[in-house]
Design a protein around this motif. Structure first.
Motif, PDB file in Angstrom:
ATOM      1  N   TRP A   1       3.448   9.356  -4.329  1.00 63.98           N
ATOM      2  CA  TRP A   1       4.682  10.113  -4.166  1.00 63.98           C
ATOM      3  C   TRP A   1       4.497  10.950  -2.726  1.00 63.98           C
ATOM      4  O   TRP A   1       5.094  11.502  -1.619  1.00 63.98           O
ATOM      5  CB  TRP A   1       5.929  10.800  -5.201  1.00 63.98           C
ATOM      6  CG  TRP A   1       6.451  10.125  -5.839  1.00 63.98           C
ATOM      7  CD1 TRP A   1       5.953   9.733  -6.850  1.00 63.98           C
ATOM      8  CD2 TRP A   1       7.791   9.054  -5.317  1.00 63.98           C
ATOM      9  NE1 TRP A   1       7.378   9.439  -7.678  1.00 63.98           N
ATOM     10  CE2 TRP A   1       8.085   8.786  -6.678  1.00 63.98           C
ATOM     11  CE3 TRP A   1       8.210   8.859  -3.712  1.00 63.98           C
ATOM     12  CZ2 TRP A   1       9.175   7.406  -6.694  1.00 63.98           C
ATOM     13  CZ3 TRP A   1       9.184   7.825  -4.180  1.00 63.98           C
ATOM     14  CH2 TRP A   1       9.738   7.439  -5.146  1.00 63.98           C
ATOM     15  N   THR A   2       2.922  11.165  -2.871  1.00 64.45           N
ATOM     16  CA  THR A   2       3.197  12.462  -1.583  1.00 64.45           C
ATOM     17  C   THR A   2       2.227  11.580   0.058  1.00 64.45           C
ATOM     18  O   THR A   2       2.480  12.635   0.735  1.00 64.45           O
ATOM     19  CB  THR A   2       1.677  13.746  -2.463  1.00 64.45           C
ATOM     20  OG1 THR A   2       2.242  14.295  -3.228  1.00 64.45           O
ATOM     21  CG2 THR A   2       1.528  14.704  -1.579  1.00 64.45           C
ATOM     22  N   VAL A   3       1.678  10.445  -0.831  1.00 60.04           N
ATOM     23  CA  VAL A   3       0.983   9.802   0.477  1.00 60.04           C
ATOM     24  C   VAL A   3       1.878   8.873   1.453  1.00 60.04           C
ATOM     25  O   VAL A   3       2.301   9.775   2.344  1.00 60.04           O
ATOM     26  CB  VAL A   3      -0.010   8.877   0.055  1.00 60.04           C
ATOM     27  CG1 VAL A   3      -0.246   7.836   0.482  1.00 60.04           C
ATOM     28  CG2 VAL A   3      -0.958   9.597  -0.716  1.00 60.04           C
ATOM     29  N   LEU A   4       3.624   8.543   0.283  1.00 59.34           N
ATOM     30  CA  LEU A   4       4.377   7.866   0.679  1.00 59.34           C
ATOM     31  C   LEU A   4       4.795   9.232   2.030  1.00 59.34           C
ATOM     32  O   LEU A   4       5.853   8.953   2.944  1.00 59.34           O
ATOM     33  CB  LEU A   4       5.540   7.420   0.160  1.00 59.34           C
ATOM     34  CG  LEU A   4       4.911   6.801  -1.085  1.00 59.34           C
ATOM     35  CD1 LEU A   4       5.307   6.546  -1.797  1.00 59.34           C
ATOM     36  CD2 LEU A   4       5.645   5.467  -0.027  1.00 59.34           C
ATOM     37  N   ALA A   5       5.629  10.740   0.875  1.00 66.43           N
ATOM     38  CA  ALA A   5       5.777  11.417   2.242  1.00 66.43           C
ATOM     39  C   ALA A   5       5.054  11.768   3.263  1.00 66.43           C
ATOM     40  O   ALA A   5       5.841  12.062   4.633  1.00 66.43           O
ATOM     41  CB  ALA A   5       6.024  12.855   0.997  1.00 66.43           C
TER      42      ALA A   5
ATOM     43  N   PRO B   1      -8.379   1.955   2.565  1.00 68.11           N
ATOM     44  CA  PRO B   1      -7.483   2.025   4.051  1.00 68.11           C
ATOM     45  C   PRO B   1      -6.538   0.520   3.562  1.00 68.11           C
ATOM     46  O   PRO B   1      -4.972   1.235   3.868  1.00 68.11           O
ATOM     47  CB  PRO B   1      -7.562   1.375   5.213  1.00 68.11           C
ATOM     48  CG  PRO B   1      -9.191   2.350   5.260  1.00 68.11           C
ATOM     49  CD  PRO B   1      -9.472   2.551   3.429  1.00 68.11           C
ATOM     50  N   ALA B   2      -6.688  -0.190   2.906  1.00 73.58           N
ATOM     51  CA  ALA B   2      -5.708  -1.160   2.492  1.00 73.58           C
ATOM     52  C   ALA B   2      -4.879  -1.087   1.715  1.00 73.58           C
ATOM     53  O   ALA B   2      -3.843  -1.314   1.361  1.00 73.58           O
ATOM     54  CB  ALA B   2      -6.697  -2.294   1.477  1.00 73.58           C
ATOM     55  N   ARG B   3      -4.749   0.395   0.479  1.00 72.94           N
ATOM     56  CA  ARG B   3      -4.050   1.441  -0.546  1.00 72.94           C
ATOM     57  C   ARG B   3      -3.136   1.898   0.031  1.00 72.94           C
ATOM     58  O   ARG B   3      -2.055   1.590  -0.307  1.00 72.94           O
ATOM     59  CB  ARG B   3      -5.051   2.071  -1.297  1.00 72.94           C
ATOM     60  CG  ARG B   3      -4.032   2.357  -2.160  1.00 72.94           C
ATOM     61  CD  ARG B   3      -4.120   1.702  -3.685  1.00 72.94           C
ATOM     62  NE  ARG B   3      -3.460   2.210  -4.184  1.00 72.94           N
ATOM     63  CZ  ARG B   3      -1.979   1.603  -4.870  1.00 72.94           C
ATOM     64  NH1 ARG B   3      -1.647   1.468  -3.612  1.00 72.94           N
ATOM     65  NH2 ARG B   3      -1.120   2.634  -5.992  1.00 72.94           N
ATOM     66  N   VAL B   4      -3.869   2.290   1.172  1.00 69.82           N
ATOM     67  CA  VAL B   4      -2.186   3.516   2.367  1.00 69.82           C
ATOM     68  C   VAL B   4      -1.262   1.939   2.256  1.00 69.82           C
ATOM     69  O   VAL B   4      -0.385   2.290   2.731  1.00 69.82           O
ATOM     70  CB  VAL B   4      -3.460   3.557   2.976  1.00 69.82           C
ATOM     71  CG1 VAL B   4      -2.240   4.532   4.176  1.00 69.82           C
ATOM     72  CG2 VAL B   4      -4.543   4.977   2.274  1.00 69.82           C
ATOM     73  N   ALA B   5      -2.185   1.604   3.143  1.00 69.86           N
ATOM     74  CA  ALA B   5      -1.316   0.562   4.502  1.00 69.86           C
ATOM     75  C   ALA B   5      -0.058  -0.314   2.951  1.00 69.86           C
ATOM     76  O   ALA B   5       0.900  -0.321   2.948  1.00 69.86           O
ATOM     77  CB  ALA B   5      -2.638  -1.428   4.506  1.00 69.86           C
ATOM     78  N   GLU B   6      -0.765  -1.029   1.552  1.00 70.93           N
ATOM     79  CA  GLU B   6       0.278  -1.250   0.315  1.00 70.93           C
ATOM     80  C   GLU B   6       1.129   0.080   0.490  1.00 70.93           C
ATOM     81  O   GLU B   6       2.169  -0.405   0.315  1.00 70.93           O
ATOM     82  CB  GLU B   6      -1.197  -1.235  -1.201  1.00 70.93           C
ATOM     83  CG  GLU B   6      -0.675  -2.668  -1.837  1.00 70.93           C
ATOM     84  CD  GLU B   6      -1.482  -2.471  -2.509  1.00 70.93           C
ATOM     85  OE1 GLU B   6      -2.677  -2.360  -2.403  1.00 70.93           O
ATOM     86  OE2 GLU B   6      -0.964  -2.327  -3.890  1.00 70.93           O
ATOM     87  N   LEU B   7       1.187   0.683  -0.176  1.00 69.33           N
ATOM     88  CA  LEU B   7       1.828   2.155   0.030  1.00 69.33           C
ATOM     89  C   LEU B   7       2.776   2.273   1.177  1.00 69.33           C
ATOM     90  O   LEU B   7       3.583   2.593   0.779  1.00 69.33           O
ATOM     91  CB  LEU B   7       0.602   3.166  -0.173  1.00 69.33           C
ATOM     92  CG  LEU B   7       0.425   3.457  -1.428  1.00 69.33           C
ATOM     93  CD1 LEU B   7      -0.196   5.308  -1.721  1.00 69.33           C
ATOM     94  CD2 LEU B   7       2.106   3.613  -2.308  1.00 69.33           C
ATOM     95  N   ALA B   8       2.497   2.248   2.569  1.00 63.49           N
ATOM     96  CA  ALA B   8       3.357   1.963   3.817  1.00 63.49           C
ATOM     97  C   ALA B   8       4.172   1.154   3.840  1.00 63.49           C
ATOM     98  O   ALA B   8       5.282   1.317   4.275  1.00 63.49           O
ATOM     99  CB  ALA B   8       2.571   2.119   4.893  1.00 63.49           C
TER     100      ALA B   8
END
Ligand code: ADP
Ligand code: ZN
Ligand code: MG
Length: 521
Positions: free
Chosen positions: A69-73, A328-335
């Motif tokens: 949730w924090t990364v999404l924020a 980075p792939a995990r971050v892109a997935e969240l994005a």
């Protein structure tokens, strides 16, 4: 405090404001480092376990959902996401913190270097100043025709930590420690996942601060990360305020104001502080760096009794947890999980339905309101979107306000509002009758169509039936008819009014107008 005092002060001094906003991740079912449920209120000290009570030997297990949730924020506010991050222990002693340290983040927050663009209307009294280029205006449409402008507020960081418990001071006034006979502590809240967002000192007026906090709340609500209930404390805003003479590049000494539990309080507390700082400086004094408390009743800030010391929190890496890595792939997935955010939604409402900006913002800034609007428009069709918006921002908003309820609790559902607009559009009832039907639907929860049937409210559009009534009215007022025919055509409204009264408001106004004109002409 009169607004012109603020305006006057801001002509000489530039205010510098930075906000620190704590938001509980109420979307998380469980606390940050244990399995206790996250919920507001309840019997004190019932949602606790050895971990959130800090009992010896208990080990924290990080809540993966809260980190996501924090990364999404962070992604929603244009932050960089740390690919390597870590929790630290922040040591301080206060009875609401069972461990005597808080697990927080120090130099490696999950998110950093973001921004949020804030719009200020041109009509905000005391806010519309020549800001001397001090503001980083962005975009070609930055300064609108009405003098409104858009400014970019930098976000230093968003980190994740655990919330503290809550102190209840008994025997004093307003639950404050002053005058209390004793204090109780409730650990239900202790360990709730808490995001702390820190802005750059980019904010220049109380109105910008309010708009920033409102915008951030709208973004958090769109994400669904928190219920952002300021009164219950799930969103808490602290303001750092200083002033400096216009043209000066050096930052003034700041004070930090706490305890504002509404956007209005946030605005008023900052305005109060700006004026207070200016008065201290004007009288040759120096501003003391301190934490102050906003008293919403007295409309003033006061220095906290316990003057805060320069803290030495002795941060060190939390030894009970390994660091976090993100690829980075995990971050892109969240994005990819990011929903449509309020600005994008507002722009879509303006483009698709031709709504004015202010209306579009009002509908788009609250997720539930936006969903209600879209559901109703889906039923009536795009061409009637304006009507839906007008009802929502008019009668419906007034109703919600009067009853103090959220749109999801309104008795008039989106489907009912769509039905009502449909009844007006197809001529079954007049706009005036629709207001009555709305009020009745709001009272009873009955469907608009059923109310119209039950009350025999169907609008009469049949020209033949209307002609008979009009003829009766003309026969009853020969003098007025003669005056009208003699050139006083302003009397038209008189005849229409008489006919409408005869018809108990059920005549179709357009048809009545046409028939009256025809029979008089
Ligand atoms: P502290 O060390 O007192 O916590 P920080 O540098 O961490 O101060 O900043 C905390 C908040 O105060 C941030 O939002 C920052 O933008 C803001 N801030 C820092 N200096 C000033 C200042 N001189 N005037 C107003 N706000 C400031
Ligand atoms: Zn627990
Ligand atoms: Mg700080």
């Amino acid at each position: 405090m009169p607004k012109d005092r603020l305006t006057e002060v801001l002509e000489r001094y530039e205010a510098v404001i930075g906000l620190e906003i704590h938001t509980e991740i109420t979307a998380s079912n469980t606390k940050m480092f244990c399995g206790c449920p996250v919920a507001f209120g309840g019997e004190p000290n019932t949602r606790v376990c050895p971990v959130c009570l800090g009992l010896p030997g208990a080990l924290p297990v990080p809540n993966e959902a809260a980190i996501e949730w924090t990364v999404l924020a962070g992604l929603a506010t244009e932050c960089d996401i740390a690919l390597w991050s870590q929790f630290h222990r922040k040591q301080y002693f206060y009875p609401d913190m069972p461990k005597d340290y808080q697990i927080s983040q120090y130099d490696l927050p999950f998110c950093s270097g973001g921004f949020v663009d804030v719009e200020v209307d041109g009509d905000g009294v005391g806010e519309r100043l020549d800001l001397g280029g001090a503001l980083p205006f962005v975009g070609p449409e930055a300064v609108a025709e009405d003098g409104g402008y858009r400014t970019r507020i930098g976000i230093t960081r968003i980190h994740l930590e655990e919330d503290t418990g809550k102190m209840v001071h008994v025997g004093g006034s307003e639950g404050r420690i002053a005058g209390a006979t004793h204090s109780l502590v409730d650990f239900n809240r202790a360990g709730t996942p808490l995001m702390e967002l820190v802005t750059e000192p980019d904010i220049r007026t109380p109105e910008e601060a309010r708009r920033f906090a409102q915008k951030l709340r709208a973004i958090w609500l769109a994400l669904g990360v928190s219920d952002c209930n300021m009164e219950e404390g799930s969103m808490r805003v602290d303001a750092n305020v200083s002033v400096r003479l216009r043209g000066s590049a050096e930052l003034g000494v700041k004070s930090e104001v706490k305890n504002m539990n509404s956007f209005k309080s946030l605005h008023d507390a900052i305005a109060y502080e700006i004026v207070r700082h200016a008065e201290v400086l004007d009288s040759g004094g120096v501003v003391v760096q301190e934490t102050r408390h906003w008293d919403a009743g007295a409309k003033r800030t006061s220095g906290l009794r316990s003057k805060e010391e320069a803290h030495d929190y002795r941060y060190f890496p939390e030894p009970d947890m390994v660091p976090f890595t993100f690829d980075p792939a995990r971050v892109a997935e969240l994005a990819d999980r990011l929903p449509e955010l309020p600005d994008a939604r507002r722009d879509r409402y303006m483009a698709d339905y031709g709504l004015p900006k202010r209306d579009a913002s009002l509908l788009a800034d609250d997720r539930e309101t936006g969903c209600y609007f879209e559901e109703a428009v889906g039923l009536v069709g795009d061409t009637d979107a304006r009507q839906i918006a007008n009802w929502m921002l008019g009668d419906l908003a007034a109703l919600l306000n009067a009853e103090g309820i959220a749109i999801g609790q309104a008795r008039v559902t989106a489907a009912m509002l769509a039905e009502l607009v449909g009844l007006v559009e197809d001529g079954t009832i007049s706009g005036k009758q629709a207001k009555e039907v709305f009020a009745e639907a709001a009272r009873t929860g009955d469907a608009p169509g059923a109310i119209v049937e039950d009350r025999g409210m169907r609008q009469v559009s049949d020209a033949g039936a209307i002609e008979a009534v009009v003829q009766g009215v003309l026969d009853a007022h020969p003098d007025e008819v003669a005056t009208y025919r003699g050139g006083k055509t302003g009397l038209l409204g008189f005849f229409v009014g008489q006919v409408m009264r005869e018809m108990r408001g059920q005549g179709n106004p357009a048809v009545v107008n046409e028939v009256v004109r025809r029979l008089l002409g």
